[in-house]
Scaffold this motif. Structure first.
Motif, PDB file in Angstrom:
ATOM      1  N   GLU A  34      52.193  -1.264 -40.694  1.00 19.84           N
ATOM      2  CA  GLU A  34      51.450  -2.128 -41.535  1.00 19.84           C
ATOM      3  C   GLU A  34      52.019  -3.363 -42.259  1.00 19.84           C
ATOM      4  OE1 GLU A  34      49.693  -1.421 -46.389  1.00 19.84           O
ATOM      5  OE2 GLU A  34      49.890   0.072 -44.876  1.00 19.84           O
ATOM      6  N   GLN A  35      53.475  -3.037 -42.364  1.00 18.49           N
ATOM      7  CA  GLN A  35      54.398  -4.271 -42.829  1.00 18.49           C
ATOM      8  C   GLN A  35      54.445  -5.140 -41.463  1.00 18.49           C
ATOM      9  OE1 GLN A  35      55.390  -5.300 -45.809  1.00 18.49           O
ATOM     10  NE2 GLN A  35      54.348  -3.520 -46.579  1.00 18.49           N
ATOM     11  N   LEU A  36      54.401  -4.920 -40.417  1.00 15.72           N
ATOM     12  CA  LEU A  36      54.602  -5.687 -39.135  1.00 15.72           C
ATOM     13  C   LEU A  36      53.280  -6.637 -39.222  1.00 15.72           C
ATOM     14  CD1 LEU A  36      56.343  -3.723 -36.497  1.00 15.72           C
ATOM     15  CD2 LEU A  36      57.593  -5.478 -37.895  1.00 15.72           C
ATOM     16  N   GLN A  37      52.156  -5.874 -39.312  1.00 14.36           N
ATOM     17  CA  GLN A  37      51.061  -6.813 -39.347  1.00 14.36           C
ATOM     18  C   GLN A  37      50.676  -7.733 -40.238  1.00 14.36           C
ATOM     19  OE1 GLN A  37      48.600  -2.980 -38.911  1.00 14.36           O
ATOM     20  NE2 GLN A  37      48.475  -3.149 -36.704  1.00 14.36           N
ATOM     21  N   LYS A  38      50.844  -7.261 -41.563  1.00 17.09           N
ATOM     22  CA  LYS A  38      50.605  -8.051 -42.910  1.00 17.09           C
ATOM     23  C   LYS A  38      51.796  -9.254 -42.876  1.00 17.09           C
ATOM     24  CE  LYS A  38      48.220  -4.749 -45.878  1.00 17.09           C
ATOM     25  NZ  LYS A  38      48.277  -4.265 -47.215  1.00 17.09           N
ATOM     26  N   LYS A  39      52.870  -8.726 -42.904  1.00 14.65           N
ATOM     27  CA  LYS A  39      53.940  -9.881 -43.017  1.00 14.65           C
ATOM     28  C   LYS A  39      54.169 -10.782 -41.963  1.00 14.65           C
ATOM     29  CE  LYS A  39      58.428  -9.825 -45.274  1.00 14.65           C
ATOM     30  NZ  LYS A  39      59.642  -9.320 -45.901  1.00 14.65           N
ATOM     31  N   TYR A  40      54.230 -10.270 -40.691  1.00 18.94           N
ATOM     32  CA  TYR A  40      54.533 -11.034 -39.557  1.00 18.94           C
ATOM     33  C   TYR A  40      53.451 -11.345 -38.824  1.00 18.94           C
ATOM     34  CZ  TYR A  40      59.222 -10.045 -41.357  1.00 18.94           C
ATOM     35  OH  TYR A  40      60.376 -10.035 -42.136  1.00 18.94           O
ATOM     36  N   ALA A  41      52.227 -10.809 -38.973  1.00 20.72           N
ATOM     37  CA  ALA A  41      51.072 -10.915 -38.163  1.00 20.72           C
ATOM     38  C   ALA A  41      51.318 -10.329 -36.677  1.00 20.72           C
ATOM     39  CB  ALA A  41      50.526 -12.268 -38.071  1.00 20.72           C
ATOM     40  N   GLU A  42      52.205  -9.331 -36.501  1.00 19.96           N
ATOM     41  CA  GLU A  42      52.685  -8.870 -35.290  1.00 19.96           C
ATOM     42  C   GLU A  42      51.650  -7.672 -34.793  1.00 19.96           C
ATOM     43  OE1 GLU A  42      57.304  -9.609 -35.374  1.00 19.96           O
ATOM     44  OE2 GLU A  42      56.819  -7.551 -35.282  1.00 19.96           O
ATOM     45  N   GLU A  43      51.579  -7.580 -33.345  1.00 18.73           N
ATOM     46  CA  GLU A  43      50.594  -6.758 -32.690  1.00 18.73           C
ATOM     47  C   GLU A  43      51.399  -5.913 -31.601  1.00 18.73           C
ATOM     48  OE1 GLU A  43      47.373  -8.768 -31.069  1.00 18.73           O
ATOM     49  OE2 GLU A  43      46.517  -9.226 -32.984  1.00 18.73           O
ATOM     50  N   LEU A  44      50.979  -4.683 -31.376  1.00 17.75           N
ATOM     51  CA  LEU A  44      51.680  -3.961 -30.465  1.00 17.75           C
ATOM     52  C   LEU A  44      51.677  -4.659 -29.038  1.00 17.75           C
ATOM     53  CD1 LEU A  44      53.324  -1.485 -29.468  1.00 17.75           C
ATOM     54  CD2 LEU A  44      50.876  -0.258 -29.124  1.00 17.75           C
ATOM     55  N   THR A  45      52.661  -5.064 -28.292  1.00 18.77           N
ATOM     56  CA  THR A  45      52.574  -5.697 -27.043  1.00 18.77           C
ATOM     57  C   THR A  45      52.959  -4.753 -26.101  1.00 18.77           C
ATOM     58  OG1 THR A  45      53.445  -7.736 -28.295  1.00 18.77           O
ATOM     59  CG2 THR A  45      53.765  -7.487 -25.846  1.00 18.77           C
ATOM     60  N   VAL A  46      53.820  -3.954 -25.871  1.00 14.75           N
ATOM     61  CA  VAL A  46      54.221  -2.973 -24.925  1.00 14.75           C
ATOM     62  C   VAL A  46      54.934  -1.906 -25.649  1.00 14.75           C
ATOM     63  CG1 VAL A  46      54.442  -4.745 -22.919  1.00 14.75           C
ATOM     64  CG2 VAL A  46      56.794  -3.887 -24.123  1.00 14.75           C
ATOM     65  N   GLY A  47      54.945  -0.739 -24.731  1.00 18.08           N
ATOM     66  CA  GLY A  47      55.616   0.376 -25.267  1.00 18.08           C
ATOM     67  C   GLY A  47      55.606   1.530 -24.208  1.00 18.08           C
ATOM     68  N   GLY A  48      56.650   2.692 -24.415  1.00 20.69           N
ATOM     69  CA  GLY A  48      56.801   3.671 -23.469  1.00 20.69           C
ATOM     70  C   GLY A  48      57.419   4.682 -24.158  1.00 20.69           C
ATOM     71  N   LEU A  49      57.520   5.736 -23.544  1.00 23.36           N
ATOM     72  CA  LEU A  49      58.120   6.939 -23.770  1.00 23.36           C
ATOM     73  C   LEU A  49      59.598   7.082 -23.128  1.00 23.36           C
ATOM     74  CD1 LEU A  49      57.166   9.589 -25.290  1.00 23.36           C
ATOM     75  CD2 LEU A  49      56.832  10.931 -23.217  1.00 23.36           C
TER      76      LEU A  49
END
Length: 104
Positions: A34-49
């Protein structure tokens, strides 16, 4: 090519072992996201296990094309996420396109 791949693997491998050093940057995943989205307008780009000593964790890179920030987030199975790296001047690598046809 191999050197770049090895460097990339070492960088993120080392980053994945860092959560204890960044313990103050940990919290419930929902709160951190929530902080990443609100404060920095960041979205999930990539990820993995990622396999770790105690099981598995999820490594994600969140980024913002608006302001160029990025965050590397590591989430454990218990739902606790830790920020292991953050920075500015984020960019996406453009894959090389090999033209079709035969070489002359």
């Amino acid at each position: 090519m191999f050197k770049r791949l090895l460097g990339f693997a070492l960088t993120f491998g080392m980053a994945a072992t860092a959560p204890p050093a960044f313990a103050s940057s940990c919290g419930l995943r929902d709160t951190v996201v929530e902080q990443l989205q609100k404060k920095y307008a960041e979205e999930l780009t990539v990820g993995g296990l990622q396999k770790v000593r105690n099981g598995h964790s999820v490594m994600e890179i969140w980024s913002s094309t608006e302001n160029g920030t990025f965050t590397v987030l590591l989430t454990q199975a218990n739902g606790i996420s830790c920020i292991v790296a953050a920075g500015t001047d984020f960019f996406e690598a453009i894959p090389k396109i090999v033209p079709e046809g035969t070489a002359s």
